[in-house]
Design a protein around this motif. Structure first.
Motif, PDB file in Angstrom:
ATOM      1  N   GLY A 175       0.052   7.630   1.728  1.00 50.06           N
ATOM      2  CA  GLY A 175       0.972   6.860   0.888  1.00 50.06           C
ATOM      3  C   GLY A 175       1.120   5.430   1.405  1.00 50.06           C
ATOM      4  N   ILE A 176       1.163   5.255   2.741  1.00 47.33           N
ATOM      5  CA  ILE A 176       1.311   3.901   3.301  1.00 47.33           C
ATOM      6  C   ILE A 176       0.024   3.107   3.097  1.00 47.33           C
ATOM      7  CG2 ILE A 176       1.605   2.609   5.457  1.00 47.33           C
ATOM      8  CD1 ILE A 176       3.455   4.877   6.410  1.00 47.33           C
ATOM      9  N   LEU A 177      -1.159   3.739   3.306  1.00 51.66           N
ATOM     10  CA  LEU A 177      -2.433   3.037   3.130  1.00 51.66           C
ATOM     11  C   LEU A 177      -2.623   2.580   1.686  1.00 51.66           C
ATOM     12  CD1 LEU A 177      -4.947   5.114   5.314  1.00 51.66           C
ATOM     13  CD2 LEU A 177      -4.338   2.700   5.599  1.00 51.66           C
ATOM     14  N   SER A 178      -2.154   3.390   0.739  1.00 53.44           N
ATOM     15  CA  SER A 178      -2.334   3.032  -0.667  1.00 53.44           C
ATOM     16  C   SER A 178      -1.499   1.815  -1.055  1.00 53.44           C
ATOM     17  CB  SER A 178      -1.956   4.207  -1.568  1.00 53.44           C
ATOM     18  OG  SER A 178      -0.573   4.537  -1.398  1.00 53.44           O
ATOM     19  N   GLY A 179      -0.442   1.537  -0.300  1.00 48.13           N
ATOM     20  CA  GLY A 179       0.400   0.381  -0.614  1.00 48.13           C
ATOM     21  C   GLY A 179      -0.040  -0.889   0.102  1.00 48.13           C
ATOM     22  N   LEU A 180      -1.058  -0.828   0.993  1.00 47.16           N
ATOM     23  CA  LEU A 180      -1.530  -2.000   1.722  1.00 47.16           C
ATOM     24  C   LEU A 180      -2.549  -2.773   0.900  1.00 47.16           C
ATOM     25  CD1 LEU A 180      -2.058  -0.383   5.278  1.00 47.16           C
ATOM     26  CD2 LEU A 180      -0.147  -1.821   4.547  1.00 47.16           C
ATOM     27  N   SER A 181      -2.756  -4.019   1.249  1.00 49.85           N
ATOM     28  CA  SER A 181      -3.805  -4.825   0.622  1.00 49.85           C
ATOM     29  C   SER A 181      -5.161  -4.252   1.011  1.00 49.85           C
ATOM     30  CB  SER A 181      -3.704  -6.275   1.077  1.00 49.85           C
ATOM     31  OG  SER A 181      -3.921  -6.395   2.481  1.00 49.85           O
ATOM     32  N   PRO A 182      -6.172  -4.408   0.184  1.00 49.35           N
ATOM     33  CA  PRO A 182      -7.481  -3.813   0.476  1.00 49.35           C
ATOM     34  C   PRO A 182      -8.053  -4.262   1.837  1.00 49.35           C
ATOM     35  CG  PRO A 182      -7.407  -4.535  -1.775  1.00 49.35           C
ATOM     36  CD  PRO A 182      -6.150  -5.032  -1.137  1.00 49.35           C
ATOM     37  N   GLN A 183      -7.856  -5.526   2.221  1.00 47.75           N
ATOM     38  CA  GLN A 183      -8.413  -6.019   3.481  1.00 47.75           C
ATOM     39  C   GLN A 183      -7.755  -5.353   4.689  1.00 47.75           C
ATOM     40  OE1 GLN A 183      -8.178 -10.253   3.854  1.00 47.75           O
ATOM     41  NE2 GLN A 183      -9.219 -10.297   5.845  1.00 47.75           N
ATOM     42  N   VAL A 184      -6.396  -5.236   4.683  1.00 44.79           N
ATOM     43  CA  VAL A 184      -5.685  -4.603   5.790  1.00 44.79           C
ATOM     44  C   VAL A 184      -5.978  -3.111   5.833  1.00 44.79           C
ATOM     45  CG1 VAL A 184      -3.407  -4.093   6.741  1.00 44.79           C
ATOM     46  CG2 VAL A 184      -3.872  -6.345   5.764  1.00 44.79           C
ATOM     47  N   ALA A 185      -6.006  -2.486   4.653  1.00 42.25           N
ATOM     48  CA  ALA A 185      -6.293  -1.049   4.608  1.00 42.25           C
ATOM     49  C   ALA A 185      -7.685  -0.765   5.151  1.00 42.25           C
ATOM     50  CB  ALA A 185      -6.171  -0.551   3.164  1.00 42.25           C
ATOM     51  N   TYR A 186      -8.666  -1.639   4.833  1.00 44.71           N
ATOM     52  CA  TYR A 186     -10.026  -1.445   5.324  1.00 44.71           C
ATOM     53  C   TYR A 186     -10.068  -1.580   6.864  1.00 44.71           C
ATOM     54  CZ  TYR A 186     -14.961  -2.364   6.234  1.00 44.71           C
ATOM     55  OH  TYR A 186     -16.233  -2.330   6.735  1.00 44.71           O
TER      56      TYR A 186
END
Length: 202
Positions: A175-186
């Protein structure tokens, strides 16, 4: 002729007297030499008088010389004994100094061991406290709304954020990863994947 005979007679008597005198002198001389040899044979040392006593001819140390030599030897022995005593005293002092140094080293090593044990205890407490803090903080992030937690994780350093996400339940982390920007999540996903790749397979 008478004159000649007279001269011949007187000359003959003179020759006889001369020869008789020579014979008498020779006899006296022989008697004197024989008497001297007889005396020399009976007492060979009588003709030679020693110029000095026999004891004076043999070099013997005087009593004063002997006492002086003994005094010098005694003084030499005393000096040697004093030097040996001094060396022995120096060795004793060094041994005492080494003993004191050994005791001081043992005392310091004991203090160092006590300090090390204390430090280990403090580190264990700190690690336990830190672990407890991480557990509590991870639970807080898990119980937050995913949107609010994502806003916080967006500001975190990727490695630090990945550490928390690795401790969370899978559904809370997703749930937290899905709310991050694509660059930070990557970035966080790459770090998590690298950590999992180091785990040996069973």
């Amino acid at each position: 002729m008478k004159k000649f005979a007279f001269l011949t007679g007187r000359s003959g008597r003179g020759s006889i007297l001369l020869i008789s005198g020579l014979l008498v002198g020779s006899a006296v001389l022989r008697i004197a030499i024989g008497a001297g040899q007889a005396v020399a044979t009976e007492n060979p040392t009588a003709m030679i008088e020693p110029t000095e006593p026999l004891t004076a001819q043999v070099a013997q140390p005087a009593p004063e010389e002997g006492r002086e030599q003994l005094s010098k030897m005694l003084k030499s022995f005393q000096e040697r004994e004093a030097r040996l005593a001094k060396k022995e005293n120096e060795i004793d002092m060094r041994m005492k100094a080494l003993s004191v140094a050994d005791q001081e080293i043992e005392r310091r090593l004991a203090n160092l061991k006590d300090a090390e044990d204390t430090l280990r205890g403090l580190m264990a407490l700190a690690n336990t406290a830190a672990e407890d803090d991480l557990v509590r903080l991870t639970a807080v992030y898990e119980n937050m709304k995913p949107k609010d937690a994502s806003a916080l994780f967006e500001q975190m350093e990727p490695g630090f954020a990945a550490g928390f996400l690795g401790r969370m339940r899978a559904d809370a982390a997703a749930g937290i990863l899905s709310g991050l920007s694509p660059q930070v999540a990557y970035s966080i996903s790459v770090i998590l994947a690298g950590r999992n790749a180091d785990i040996p397979e069973g």
